[in-house]
Design a protein around this motif. Structure first.
Motif, PDB file in Angstrom:
ATOM      1  N   TRP A  33     -12.511   1.657  57.426  1.00 40.14           N
ATOM      2  CA  TRP A  33     -13.311   0.547  56.904  1.00 40.14           C
ATOM      3  C   TRP A  33     -13.228   0.385  55.390  1.00 40.14           C
ATOM      4  CZ3 TRP A  33     -17.032   2.672  53.757  1.00 40.14           C
ATOM      5  CH2 TRP A  33     -17.462   3.982  54.065  1.00 40.14           C
ATOM      6  N   SER A  34     -12.670   1.375  54.693  1.00 42.66           N
ATOM      7  CA  SER A  34     -12.621   1.285  53.232  1.00 42.66           C
ATOM      8  C   SER A  34     -11.177   1.235  52.738  1.00 42.66           C
ATOM      9  CB  SER A  34     -13.343   2.491  52.620  1.00 42.66           C
ATOM     10  OG  SER A  34     -12.918   2.690  51.291  1.00 42.66           O
ATOM     11  N   GLN A  35     -10.860   0.163  52.020  1.00 45.10           N
ATOM     12  CA  GLN A  35      -9.519  -0.022  51.456  1.00 45.10           C
ATOM     13  C   GLN A  35      -9.137   1.152  50.555  1.00 45.10           C
ATOM     14  OE1 GLN A  35      -8.344  -3.429  52.028  1.00 45.10           O
ATOM     15  NE2 GLN A  35      -6.316  -2.618  51.624  1.00 45.10           N
ATOM     16  N   SER A  36     -10.089   1.586  49.710  1.00 47.89           N
ATOM     17  CA  SER A  36      -9.732   2.640  48.755  1.00 47.89           C
ATOM     18  C   SER A  36      -9.561   3.981  49.461  1.00 47.89           C
ATOM     19  CB  SER A  36     -10.772   2.734  47.638  1.00 47.89           C
ATOM     20  OG  SER A  36     -12.047   2.992  48.174  1.00 47.89           O
ATOM     21  N   ALA A  37     -10.379   4.245  50.493  1.00 49.45           N
ATOM     22  CA  ALA A  37     -10.211   5.501  51.240  1.00 49.45           C
ATOM     23  C   ALA A  37      -8.861   5.509  51.955  1.00 49.45           C
ATOM     24  CB  ALA A  37     -11.345   5.673  52.247  1.00 49.45           C
ATOM     25  N   ALA A  38      -8.481   4.347  52.501  1.00 50.37           N
ATOM     26  CA  ALA A  38      -7.187   4.256  53.175  1.00 50.37           C
ATOM     27  C   ALA A  38      -6.063   4.506  52.170  1.00 50.37           C
ATOM     28  CB  ALA A  38      -7.030   2.895  53.842  1.00 50.37           C
ATOM     29  N   GLY A  39      -6.199   3.884  50.990  1.00 52.50           N
ATOM     30  CA  GLY A  39      -5.186   4.061  49.949  1.00 52.50           C
ATOM     31  C   GLY A  39      -5.068   5.509  49.509  1.00 52.50           C
ATOM     32  N   ASN A  40      -6.205   6.172  49.339  1.00 47.29           N
ATOM     33  CA  ASN A  40      -6.192   7.580  48.930  1.00 47.29           C
ATOM     34  C   ASN A  40      -5.541   8.471  49.972  1.00 47.29           C
ATOM     35  OD1 ASN A  40      -7.487   6.973  46.566  1.00 47.29           O
ATOM     36  ND2 ASN A  40      -9.537   7.476  47.334  1.00 47.29           N
ATOM     37  N   ALA A  41      -5.604   8.045  51.251  1.00 51.41           N
ATOM     38  CA  ALA A  41      -4.987   8.829  52.325  1.00 51.41           C
ATOM     39  C   ALA A  41      -3.513   8.448  52.504  1.00 51.41           C
ATOM     40  CB  ALA A  41      -5.755   8.622  53.628  1.00 51.41           C
ATOM     41  N   GLY A  42      -3.014   7.588  51.617  1.00 50.57           N
ATOM     42  CA  GLY A  42      -1.603   7.223  51.671  1.00 50.57           C
ATOM     43  C   GLY A  42      -1.276   6.136  52.684  1.00 50.57           C
ATOM     44  N   LEU A  43      -2.319   5.406  53.111  1.00 51.30           N
ATOM     45  CA  LEU A  43      -2.094   4.333  54.090  1.00 51.30           C
ATOM     46  C   LEU A  43      -2.010   2.986  53.371  1.00 51.30           C
ATOM     47  CD1 LEU A  43      -4.716   5.712  56.608  1.00 51.30           C
ATOM     48  CD2 LEU A  43      -2.245   5.580  57.043  1.00 51.30           C
ATOM     49  N   PRO A  44      -1.240   2.059  53.900  1.00 51.66           N
ATOM     50  CA  PRO A  44      -1.046   0.775  53.226  1.00 51.66           C
ATOM     51  C   PRO A  44      -2.280  -0.122  53.268  1.00 51.66           C
ATOM     52  CG  PRO A  44       0.055   0.767  55.365  1.00 51.66           C
ATOM     53  CD  PRO A  44      -0.459   2.167  55.146  1.00 51.66           C
ATOM     54  N   ASP A  45      -3.143   0.097  54.245  1.00 50.72           N
ATOM     55  CA  ASP A  45      -4.316  -0.769  54.431  1.00 50.72           C
ATOM     56  C   ASP A  45      -5.305   0.003  55.302  1.00 50.72           C
ATOM     57  OD1 ASP A  45      -5.998  -2.997  54.525  1.00 50.72           O
ATOM     58  OD2 ASP A  45      -4.354  -4.386  54.889  1.00 50.72           O
ATOM     59  N   VAL A  46      -6.469  -0.581  55.509  1.00 54.62           N
ATOM     60  CA  VAL A  46      -7.414  -0.034  56.484  1.00 54.62           C
ATOM     61  C   VAL A  46      -6.713  -0.001  57.840  1.00 54.62           C
ATOM     62  CG1 VAL A  46      -9.502  -0.670  57.769  1.00 54.62           C
ATOM     63  CG2 VAL A  46      -9.511  -0.706  55.269  1.00 54.62           C
ATOM     64  N   VAL A  47      -6.879   1.088  58.572  1.00 46.75           N
ATOM     65  CA  VAL A  47      -6.174   1.211  59.867  1.00 46.75           C
ATOM     66  C   VAL A  47      -7.184   1.327  61.008  1.00 46.75           C
ATOM     67  CG1 VAL A  47      -4.103   2.258  58.879  1.00 46.75           C
ATOM     68  CG2 VAL A  47      -5.965   3.741  59.692  1.00 46.75           C
ATOM     69  N   ALA A  48      -6.722   0.901  62.190  1.00 48.54           N
ATOM     70  CA  ALA A  48      -7.570   0.978  63.384  1.00 48.54           C
ATOM     71  C   ALA A  48      -7.702   2.427  63.845  1.00 48.54           C
ATOM     72  CB  ALA A  48      -6.969   0.129  64.508  1.00 48.54           C
ATOM     73  N   HIS A  49      -8.813   2.749  64.484  1.00 48.63           N
ATOM     74  CA  HIS A  49      -8.981   4.055  65.115  1.00 48.63           C
ATOM     75  C   HIS A  49      -7.923   4.180  66.210  1.00 48.63           C
ATOM     76  CE1 HIS A  49     -12.957   2.775  63.649  1.00 48.63           C
ATOM     77  NE2 HIS A  49     -13.317   4.040  63.594  1.00 48.63           N
ATOM     78  N   GLY A  50      -7.243   5.332  66.260  1.00 47.25           N
ATOM     79  CA  GLY A  50      -6.270   5.528  67.335  1.00 47.25           C
ATOM     80  C   GLY A  50      -6.904   5.328  68.698  1.00 47.25           C
ATOM     81  N   MET A  51      -8.133   5.815  68.843  1.00 48.17           N
ATOM     82  CA  MET A  51      -8.778   5.727  70.155  1.00 48.17           C
ATOM     83  C   MET A  51      -9.246   4.319  70.496  1.00 48.17           C
ATOM     84  SD  MET A  51      -8.210   8.445  71.685  1.00 48.17           S
ATOM     85  CE  MET A  51      -9.186   8.067  73.139  1.00 48.17           C
ATOM     86  N   LEU A  52      -9.284   3.420  69.496  1.00 50.21           N
ATOM     87  CA  LEU A  52      -9.523   2.012  69.833  1.00 50.21           C
ATOM     88  C   LEU A  52      -8.266   1.463  70.512  1.00 50.21           C
ATOM     89  CD1 LEU A  52     -10.975  -0.676  69.885  1.00 50.21           C
ATOM     90  CD2 LEU A  52     -10.387  -1.002  67.476  1.00 50.21           C
ATOM     91  N   THR A  53      -7.112   1.757  69.927  1.00 52.79           N
ATOM     92  CA  THR A  53      -5.852   1.349  70.560  1.00 52.79           C
ATOM     93  C   THR A  53      -5.748   1.959  71.961  1.00 52.79           C
ATOM     94  OG1 THR A  53      -4.780   1.219  68.394  1.00 52.79           O
ATOM     95  CG2 THR A  53      -3.333   1.390  70.311  1.00 52.79           C
ATOM     96  N   ALA A  54      -6.097   3.242  72.077  1.00 50.66           N
ATOM     97  CA  ALA A  54      -6.038   3.909  73.393  1.00 50.66           C
ATOM     98  C   ALA A  54      -7.002   3.245  74.378  1.00 50.66           C
ATOM     99  CB  ALA A  54      -6.370   5.392  73.240  1.00 50.66           C
ATOM    100  N   GLY A  55      -8.162   2.831  73.869  1.00 52.18           N
ATOM    101  CA  GLY A  55      -9.133   2.157  74.721  1.00 52.18           C
ATOM    102  C   GLY A  55      -8.600   0.827  75.227  1.00 52.18           C
ATOM    103  N   LEU A  56      -7.881   0.107  74.358  1.00 53.31           N
ATOM    104  CA  LEU A  56      -7.307  -1.177  74.759  1.00 53.31           C
ATOM    105  C   LEU A  56      -6.173  -0.973  75.767  1.00 53.31           C
ATOM    106  CD1 LEU A  56      -7.280  -2.913  71.241  1.00 53.31           C
ATOM    107  CD2 LEU A  56      -8.881  -3.330  73.134  1.00 53.31           C
ATOM    108  N   MET A  57      -5.407   0.100  75.580  1.00 50.53           N
ATOM    109  CA  MET A  57      -4.324   0.398  76.537  1.00 50.53           C
ATOM    110  C   MET A  57      -4.923   0.761  77.902  1.00 50.53           C
ATOM    111  SD  MET A  57      -1.890   2.586  73.938  1.00 50.53           S
ATOM    112  CE  MET A  57      -0.271   2.462  74.703  1.00 50.53           C
ATOM    113  N   THR A  58      -5.991   1.546  77.861  1.00 46.64           N
ATOM    114  CA  THR A  58      -6.651   1.947  79.110  1.00 46.64           C
ATOM    115  C   THR A  58      -7.243   0.731  79.805  1.00 46.64           C
ATOM    116  OG1 THR A  58      -7.164   4.061  78.062  1.00 46.64           O
ATOM    117  CG2 THR A  58      -8.373   3.527  80.077  1.00 46.64           C
TER     118      THR A  58
END
Lengths: 146, 148
Positions: A33-58
């Motif tokens: 949910w935080s742009q700066s936290a995502a950036g500090n973790a080396g991510l290009p943008d805020v990212v979805a929870h893996g388990m949200l994607t898994a929930g959608l696949m399920t």
């Protein structure tokens, strides 16, 4: 039945969906949910929870089987973060295919989730394939609910 | 920083019971877009043979993630949680999670190893009712990306 393709599913995912999933799941990691936290973790943008994607696949598997209790097991591998830009959001596209049937009604389904054409997660699920009358029972009766 | 290998094999006592409520199931189902009536409507869930609303299968992560905090928040493990990525998740469902369940989790640290310079942590969780009925077996793989 082997080789059966599940109907392709498109799931729009917005920042609001991430906030909602955070609250429902209790996963408040700020990279979701935080742009700066995502950036500090080396991510290009805020990212979805893996388990949200898994929930959608399920959910895609459940739409096919007709009932949530038909899912006996699943293994999901997250292969790429799902960036969710502010305002525009993103779309997760899920494809699935039956790759094995055992004991008549135990199906192995292989699923792939993609974002902008790139694989983001792969799942293998073992599900009970219900007989047609059973499948009907999972659909809400078209009577009193609304 | 390398994770503390002494954690491998460590088994934790059962977590405090988690009481599964109907509204929590509805809230979680809505958050993953699951629209099966058995997650919202008690009569439908009962018709499918369950005592109450059933949770979407991935609801098990709510239990296992809370339980894993015992491990990942332990300073002696040496995990920088801001660098953690979820790599793999396994669930074996013995039965659906139902509203009214009181569930507890026993966590075991299965493995810690280095892959491509990153640290991998694998935990398993046995989710059971407080009476000991098996509900779900989970396995979680987290990757701690080593900062460069």
């Amino acid at each position: 039945m082997i080789g059966t393709e599940l109907p392709r599913a498109w799931y729009p995912v917005s920042r609001a969906d991430l906030v909602r999933y955070a609250a429902a799941s209790g996963d408040f990691n700020p990279i979701h949910w935080s742009q700066s936290a995502a950036g500090n973790a080396g991510l290009p943008d805020v990212v979805a929870h893996g388990m949200l994607t898994a929930g959608l696949m399920t959910r895609t598997v459940i739409s096919w089987t007709g009932r949530p209790d038909a899912v006996l097991s699943s293994v999901v591998r997250f292969v790429k973060p799902v960036a969710v830009p502010d305002v525009s959001g993103t779309v997760i596209v899920v494809d699935g295919r039956v790759t094995a049937i055992e004991a008549g009604d135990l199906a192995t389904v292989e699923l792939v989730a993609r974002c902008d054409g790139q694989q983001v997660a792969r799942m293998t699920a073992t599900v009970l394939v219900p007989s047609p009358p059973c499948r009907r029972t999972a659909t809400p009766a078209p009577s009193t609910d609304h | 920083m390398a994770l503390n290998r002494r954690f491998v094999g460590r088994k934790y006592p059962p977590t405090e019971p988690y009481e599964v409520g109907r509204e929590k199931i509805r809230e979680f189902a809505a958050a993953v877009g699951e629209d099966s009536a058995a997650c919202y409507d008690v009569a439908t869930a009962v018709r499918l043979g369950h005592p109450d609303l059933i949770a979407p299968p991935t609801f098990a992560i709510v239990l296992s993630m809370r339980a894993d905090e015992q491990v990942v928040r332990d300073a002696e493990l040496g995990l920088d949680y801001s660098k953690v990525v979820h790599r793999e998740q396994r669930f074996t469902h013995h039965r659906p999670v139902c509203a009214g369940d009181a569930l507890t989790v026993v966590v075991t640290v299965r493995d810690i190893r280095t892959i491509a310079g990153n640290e991998l942590l694998i935990t398993t969780g046995e989710i059971t009712t407080v009476a000991g009925e098996p509900v779900c077996t989970t396995s979680t793989t987290l990757v701690a990306r080593v900062s460069r």
